[in-house]
Structures are given as C-alpha cells and as structure tokens.
Design a protein around this motif. Structure first.
Motif, PDB file in Angstrom:
ATOM      1  N   VAL A 206       0.989  -1.039  -0.013  1.00  0.00           N
ATOM      2  CA  VAL A 206      -0.162   0.030   0.103  1.00  0.00           C
ATOM      3  C   VAL A 206       1.003   1.273   0.114  1.00  0.00           C
ATOM      4  CG1 VAL A 206      -1.911   1.329   1.136  1.00  0.00           C
ATOM      5  CG2 VAL A 206      -1.946  -1.398   1.257  1.00  0.00           C
ATOM      6  N   VAL A 207       0.925   1.885  -1.041  1.00  0.00           N
ATOM      7  CA  VAL A 207       2.076   3.035  -1.318  1.00  0.00           C
ATOM      8  C   VAL A 207       1.398   4.339  -1.052  1.00  0.00           C
ATOM      9  CG1 VAL A 207       3.728   3.908  -3.072  1.00  0.00           C
ATOM     10  CG2 VAL A 207       3.037   1.441  -2.884  1.00  0.00           C
ATOM     11  N   ARG A 208       2.297   4.940  -0.361  1.00  0.00           N
ATOM     12  CA  ARG A 208       1.831   6.457  -0.348  1.00  0.00           C
ATOM     13  C   ARG A 208       2.959   7.620  -0.281  1.00  0.00           C
ATOM     14  NH1 ARG A 208       0.509  10.291   4.036  1.00  0.00           N
ATOM     15  NH2 ARG A 208       1.579   8.943   5.630  1.00  0.00           N
ATOM     16  N   ILE A 209       2.820   8.388  -1.372  1.00  0.00           N
ATOM     17  CA  ILE A 209       4.105   9.337  -1.518  1.00  0.00           C
ATOM     18  C   ILE A 209       3.823  10.502  -0.226  1.00  0.00           C
ATOM     19  CG2 ILE A 209       5.148  11.063  -2.902  1.00  0.00           C
ATOM     20  CD1 ILE A 209       4.410   9.572  -5.243  1.00  0.00           C
ATOM     21  N   VAL A 210       4.664  10.632   0.512  1.00  0.00           N
ATOM     22  CA  VAL A 210       4.367  11.425   1.878  1.00  0.00           C
ATOM     23  C   VAL A 210       5.015  12.897   1.416  1.00  0.00           C
ATOM     24  CG1 VAL A 210       4.793  11.801   3.986  1.00  0.00           C
ATOM     25  CG2 VAL A 210       4.675   9.598   3.280  1.00  0.00           C
ATOM     26  N   SER A 211       6.081  13.161   0.744  1.00  0.00           N
ATOM     27  CA  SER A 211       6.697  14.285   0.471  1.00  0.00           C
ATOM     28  C   SER A 211       7.355  14.570  -0.871  1.00  0.00           C
ATOM     29  CB  SER A 211       7.260  14.885   1.733  1.00  0.00           C
ATOM     30  OG  SER A 211       8.510  14.010   1.995  1.00  0.00           O
ATOM     31  N   GLY A 212       7.683  15.606  -1.339  1.00  0.00           N
ATOM     32  CA  GLY A 212       8.848  15.749  -2.333  1.00  0.00           C
ATOM     33  C   GLY A 212       7.992  15.738  -3.752  1.00  0.00           C
ATOM     34  N   VAL A 213       6.683  15.588  -3.823  1.00  0.00           N
ATOM     35  CA  VAL A 213       5.990  15.231  -5.224  1.00  0.00           C
ATOM     36  C   VAL A 213       4.766  16.253  -5.170  1.00  0.00           C
ATOM     37  CG1 VAL A 213       5.105  13.903  -6.990  1.00  0.00           C
ATOM     38  CG2 VAL A 213       7.239  13.155  -5.639  1.00  0.00           C
ATOM     39  N   ARG A 214       4.415  16.852  -6.136  1.00  0.00           N
ATOM     40  CA  ARG A 214       3.249  17.599  -6.242  1.00  0.00           C
ATOM     41  C   ARG A 214       2.623  17.502  -7.665  1.00  0.00           C
ATOM     42  NH1 ARG A 214       1.825  23.126  -7.187  1.00  0.00           N
ATOM     43  NH2 ARG A 214      -0.095  23.898  -6.089  1.00  0.00           N
ATOM     44  N   HIS A 215       1.157  17.156  -7.673  1.00  0.00           N
ATOM     45  CA  HIS A 215       0.800  16.967  -8.983  1.00  0.00           C
ATOM     46  C   HIS A 215       1.637  16.263  -9.810  1.00  0.00           C
ATOM     47  CE1 HIS A 215      -1.612  21.108  -7.733  1.00  0.00           C
ATOM     48  NE2 HIS A 215      -1.773  20.194  -7.037  1.00  0.00           N
ATOM     49  N   GLY A 216       2.171  15.006  -9.669  1.00  0.00           N
ATOM     50  CA  GLY A 216       2.750  14.324 -10.465  1.00  0.00           C
ATOM     51  C   GLY A 216       4.264  14.636 -10.956  1.00  0.00           C
ATOM     52  N   VAL A 217       4.849  15.768 -10.228  1.00  0.00           N
ATOM     53  CA  VAL A 217       5.904  16.309 -10.631  1.00  0.00           C
ATOM     54  C   VAL A 217       6.832  16.486  -9.200  1.00  0.00           C
ATOM     55  CG1 VAL A 217       7.429  17.896 -11.796  1.00  0.00           C
ATOM     56  CG2 VAL A 217       5.256  17.355 -12.454  1.00  0.00           C
ATOM     57  N   THR A 218       8.389  15.978  -9.234  1.00  0.00           N
ATOM     58  CA  THR A 218       8.959  16.353  -8.256  1.00  0.00           C
ATOM     59  C   THR A 218       9.504  17.827  -7.960  1.00  0.00           C
ATOM     60  OG1 THR A 218      11.162  15.975  -9.458  1.00  0.00           O
ATOM     61  CG2 THR A 218      10.247  13.884  -8.450  1.00  0.00           C
ATOM     62  N   MET A 219       9.592  18.194  -6.645  1.00  0.00           N
ATOM     63  CA  MET A 219       9.625  19.587  -6.510  1.00  0.00           C
ATOM     64  C   MET A 219      11.156  19.891  -6.213  1.00  0.00           C
ATOM     65  SD  MET A 219       6.078  20.466  -4.077  1.00  0.00           S
ATOM     66  CE  MET A 219       6.740  19.098  -2.657  1.00  0.00           C
ATOM     67  N   GLY A 220      12.143  18.985  -5.878  1.00  0.00           N
ATOM     68  CA  GLY A 220      13.593  19.191  -5.575  1.00  0.00           C
ATOM     69  C   GLY A 220      13.873  19.295  -4.126  1.00  0.00           C
ATOM     70  N   SER A 221      12.694  18.817  -3.411  1.00  0.00           N
ATOM     71  CA  SER A 221      12.717  18.502  -1.702  1.00  0.00           C
ATOM     72  C   SER A 221      12.866  17.170  -1.499  1.00  0.00           C
ATOM     73  CB  SER A 221      11.578  19.187  -1.104  1.00  0.00           C
ATOM     74  OG  SER A 221      10.233  18.896  -1.685  1.00  0.00           O
ATOM     75  N   PRO A 222      13.183  16.640  -0.409  1.00  0.00           N
ATOM     76  CA  PRO A 222      13.357  15.145  -0.192  1.00  0.00           C
ATOM     77  C   PRO A 222      12.170  14.565  -0.207  1.00  0.00           C
ATOM     78  CG  PRO A 222      14.396  16.634   1.742  1.00  0.00           C
ATOM     79  CD  PRO A 222      13.421  17.542   0.733  1.00  0.00           C
ATOM     80  N   ILE A 223      12.259  13.327  -0.857  1.00  0.00           N
ATOM     81  CA  ILE A 223      11.048  12.289  -1.258  1.00  0.00           C
ATOM     82  C   ILE A 223      10.933  11.380  -0.176  1.00  0.00           C
ATOM     83  CG2 ILE A 223       9.801  10.881  -2.848  1.00  0.00           C
ATOM     84  CD1 ILE A 223      11.383  12.447  -5.146  1.00  0.00           C
ATOM     85  N   ALA A 224       9.715  11.106   0.475  1.00  0.00           N
ATOM     86  CA  ALA A 224       9.484  10.341   1.332  1.00  0.00           C
ATOM     87  C   ALA A 224       8.506   9.435   0.884  1.00  0.00           C
ATOM     88  CB  ALA A 224       9.237  10.694   2.755  1.00  0.00           C
ATOM     89  N   VAL A 225       8.590   8.130   0.725  1.00  0.00           N
ATOM     90  CA  VAL A 225       7.555   7.178   0.340  1.00  0.00           C
ATOM     91  C   VAL A 225       7.201   6.140   1.667  1.00  0.00           C
ATOM     92  CG1 VAL A 225       6.702   5.493  -1.344  1.00  0.00           C
ATOM     93  CG2 VAL A 225       8.043   7.464  -1.916  1.00  0.00           C
ATOM     94  N   GLU A 226       5.978   6.191   1.674  1.00  0.00           N
ATOM     95  CA  GLU A 226       5.548   4.985   2.761  1.00  0.00           C
ATOM     96  C   GLU A 226       4.929   3.612   2.090  1.00  0.00           C
ATOM     97  OE1 GLU A 226       2.908   4.918   6.962  1.00  0.00           O
ATOM     98  OE2 GLU A 226       2.004   5.600   5.268  1.00  0.00           O
ATOM     99  N   ILE A 227       5.465   2.630   2.503  1.00  0.00           N
ATOM    100  CA  ILE A 227       4.814   1.115   1.994  1.00  0.00           C
ATOM    101  C   ILE A 227       4.045   0.611   3.300  1.00  0.00           C
ATOM    102  CG2 ILE A 227       5.102  -0.774   0.783  1.00  0.00           C
ATOM    103  CD1 ILE A 227       7.572   0.112  -0.107  1.00  0.00           C
ATOM    104  N   ALA A 228       2.755   0.706   3.122  1.00  0.00           N
ATOM    105  CA  ALA A 228       2.035   0.348   4.583  1.00  0.00           C
ATOM    106  C   ALA A 228       1.853  -1.481   4.326  1.00  0.00           C
ATOM    107  CB  ALA A 228       0.826   0.601   4.668  1.00  0.00           C
ATOM    108  N   ASN A 229       2.135  -2.010   5.803  1.00  0.00           N
ATOM    109  CA  ASN A 229       1.779  -3.390   5.859  1.00  0.00           C
ATOM    110  C   ASN A 229       0.360  -3.639   6.006  1.00  0.00           C
ATOM    111  OD1 ASN A 229       2.096  -6.001   6.524  1.00  0.00           O
ATOM    112  ND2 ASN A 229       2.972  -5.699   8.234  1.00  0.00           N
ATOM    113  N   SER A 230      -0.119  -4.385   5.036  1.00  0.00           N
ATOM    114  CA  SER A 230      -1.507  -4.556   5.019  1.00  0.00           C
ATOM    115  C   SER A 230      -1.998  -5.972   6.161  1.00  0.00           C
ATOM    116  CB  SER A 230      -2.142  -5.212   3.772  1.00  0.00           C
ATOM    117  OG  SER A 230      -1.449  -6.364   3.306  1.00  0.00           O
ATOM    118  N   GLU A 231      -1.037  -6.431   6.579  1.00  0.00           N
ATOM    119  CA  GLU A 231      -1.002  -7.400   7.601  1.00  0.00           C
ATOM    120  C   GLU A 231      -0.844  -7.161   9.208  1.00  0.00           C
ATOM    121  OE1 GLU A 231      -1.491 -11.249   7.049  1.00  0.00           O
ATOM    122  OE2 GLU A 231      -2.357 -10.059   5.738  1.00  0.00           O
TER     123      GLU A 231
END
Length: 404
Positions: free
Chosen positions: A56-81
């Motif tokens: 379960v993927v969620r982009i937390v930061s660093g991307v806006r409207h499908g384009v990277t902003m130059g700031s740090p990118i954080a992505v969460e992969i949630a555990n469905s279990e």
C-alpha cells in the motif's frame, strides 16, 4: 548528490524510503511506484506471503501534482498485515499477558508470533545480530534483516530510474542468468529495454524460453525436495554516457560503488562487472575490449578527440572505474534462501540444547525478484553518479549540462 535511506521492519506498520537530492521536474506518480513493486512480487518459486501481503504505497513528500519539487521525497509502504502484528511489534511497552494470547481469532499461530525466537537460523543474521546487539532472541534482528526491506529499495530505485531516463535517456533492464545449476547458454543475445514486458511475463525473468522452462522444472524439483535455490542475475544499463565515476579515489570508482550496492542486497554473495570472473581465467589478449576507429553513423561510437568503437564489451561498460559508453553490465550471485524447509541444525540459545532452526514461510527461489531489486540499486548508484557528473537542480538544467 543523491542520498537515500530505508526504514522499517518486516512485520512493522510500514516501510519508508527517503531520498534527498532528487532534482525538480521528474514526472512521478504513485502508480509508477506501484508498478515497480508489482514486478518485485513476480517469480516462480515465491512463497505464500506474496499473495496476502499487499504493498500500500503513499508518497508522503517531495512530489506535487505528479512532478518532483526538488525537496526530499519520502514514500511509505504500509503493511496490510499489521493488525496481526500490532502487539508483537508495538513501539510502546505491551503487557506480558497480551503476548500470551491470540489476537481474538482462536488461531494458535497468533500465539506463536509472540514467542521468543531463540533458535537462530543458519545463513541469516539471527545469531551474529543477537551477539552484536546483546539480544536474547532473534526477533529484533530478523525483522530488519528480512528481504522485505527491499520493497523500500525498489521504490527508491524506481524514482532513480525515472531520473535517469528523463534526464539522460538511460534505461535499465534486469534478467535471470542462472537458477541453481540451470544457466542461460553463452552467446545468448542480451535483452534490451524493449524486452522488459516479455521479461516481466516470464516465470523466472529469463530471456531464453528453453532455459526458462528448465529453470521452472528445477524450482519445482527443489520444492518437492523441501529445499531452496539461488542463482545469478544481471542488470544492463543502456545509454550510459562516458565519464560517470572516476579513477582518482577508491570511493569514486563506479564499479566499486555498484559492487557495494548489489552486494548489500540480502542473500547476495558475489558481484561481477561484465565478464569479470571469466576474465580471470583467460589471457590478457582475449580479455580486453580492443579500441577501433568508429565508422560514420556507428551507433556504438563514443566521443572524444577521435570517434571510436569497441570490438567487444567484456569490461561491462566500465574501465578504470569510469563508464566508457558501452552497455553497462553488472551481475550478482544469490545464495540459496536460508530458511530451508528441511530445518537445518542450530542451538537453542535459551537452553543450550541442539535443535533444528525455526522455519517460517519462505520462498523456494527468489532469483526473479532479486533481479528487480538489483536493477533498483544499480539505478540509485547511476543516478548519484550522473548528478555528480552533470550537476543541476532541475531536469532542464541537467539536460543542458549533458548537452541534450
């Protein structure tokens, strides 16, 4: 400079991928990341865990409207279990009584999740990690040492791959060269970026249909015997320009950086660039890539004072720690999975008695996903080397600096 880290445990609430230094202007969506994670889940010989654990993927930061902003990118992969593991892996203290009952399902396996793991598994980080960190059981070690962590690497690598293609036209391909004793015959053509869909559809990510069928049979026979298999994977990078990396210091050599990254993947025990191990058995006159004048329109020509081409590519696209303009080739040797259904001998560290190792759900063969993971870490190294070479904080600036 591209920096990246991962965080999280195998049965924790989520995994995190964090990247700093990604330039602005890279097109990137959540669906792009999901597609790469789906490739990691493929492969004949995978265990049951791949069927019920969803990414379960969620982009937390660093991307806006499908384009990277130059700031740090954080992505969460949630555990469905996570609900099944919330007590076992809780960050805050838990009453001991809560760890002695099931999760309300009446399932004895819930109780088993809570028991201390005192029988370290040969081939895993269990025992060495317990000794290093002064632990009485293996749970704190195996949760982080688990190959589940590679999901975060694949996400990070997907971002790096987008950077490489959108700024420099570099495209990566990964495939399986061997599963156990079954190996792709020498001389088989290499797959290209146009072959990625066919590789994704193959049960063992093999480009040769006859070899793939033999690999499937080997995996099936191994599973029947209650055993596991390793193999060899290869990553190819097309369009790498001359000049990534450097000969001037040990830690700037591109081949060394790639070798460290691939070797860091769980269960990897060997890395070679190009025909590295075969070159060790040959004479120099047959080992090196002779330099020839490039003809007009030669697609393999490299720039410089005089356009040149090569008679071969045994060096795998790197000479003296520097990319030389040829197709970059990196291979990794994956040991057989350490969690063996036959249950190998070990010692119960709580009692000192000889025992058999704990056996949890595992794959018979993880070569196909290992190729995808290797592709991800190669992308991260190349992206870092590209930014080091080109500079630039945005896609247009990098392209300008590369003369594209």
């Amino acid at each position: 400079m591209l920096r990246w880290l991962t965080a999280g445990e195998s049965h924790g609430s989520s995994l995190i991928a964090l990247l700093d230094g990604v330039p602005a202007g890279i097109a990137l969506t959540t669906e792009d990341l999901r597609a790469h994670l789906a490739r990691r889940r493929l492969g004949h010989g995978r265990g049951a865990r791949q069927k019920f654990e969803q990414d379960v993927v969620r982009i937390v930061s660093g991307v806006r409207h499908g384009v990277t902003m130059g700031s740090p990118i954080a992505v969460e992969i949630a555990n469905s279990e996570w609900p099944k593991w919330e007590k076992v892996m809780a960050a805050d203290p838990v009453d001991r009584e809560d760890l002695l009952v099931d999760a309300g399902t009446g399932d004895e396996r819930e109780i088993a999740r809570n028991r201390p793991l005192t029988r370290p598994r040969p081939g895993h980080a269990d025992l060495a990690g317990m000794i290093k960190y002064g632990l009485e059981e293996a749970r704190p070690v195996l949760e982080r040492a688990s190959a589940r962590e590679t999901a975060a690497r694949v996400v990070a690598g997907a971002i790096a791959a987008a950077l490489l293609e959108q700024t420099a036209g570099i495209r990566l391909v990964s495939h399986s060269l061997a599963v156990g004793p079954v190996r792709v015959p020498d001389g088989t053509p290499l797959p290209t970026p146009e072959d990625v869909a066919a590789l994704d559809a193959d049960p063992l990510r093999c480009f040769d249909p006859a070899t793939s069928a033999a690999m499937v049979a080997e995996v099936d026979a191994c599973q029947k015997d209650g055993d596991t298999l390793g193999g060899v994977v290869e990553v190819l990078a097309y369009g790498v320009p001359v000049g990534l990396g450097s000969h001037t210091q040990w830690d700037r050599r591109l081949d060394g950086r790639l070798a460290q990254a691939v070797m860091s993947i769980q269960a990897m025990k060997g890395v070679e660039i190009g025909d590295g191990f075969a070159q060790a058995a040959s004479r120099g006159s047959a080992a090196h890539d002779e330099i020839l004048p490039a003809g007009a329109g030669d697609p393999g020509a490299t720039g410089g004072p005089v356009p040149t081409t090569r008679a071969s590519n045994r060096a795998g696209g790197i000479e003296g720690g520097i990319s030389n303009g040829q197709v970059l080739r990196v291979r990794g040797a994956l040991k057989p999975i350490s969690t063996v259904p036959r249950a190998l001998r070990t010692v119960d560290v709580a009692s000192g008695e000889a025992m058999t190792a704990n056996h949890q759900r595992s794959d018979v063969c993880a070569v196909a996903p290992a190729a995808v993971i290797a592709e991800a870490v190669v992308a991260l190294v190349l992206a870092d080397a590209l930014l080091e070479k080109s500079g630039g904080d945005s896609v247009p600036e990098i392209r300008r600096n590369l003369g594209r």
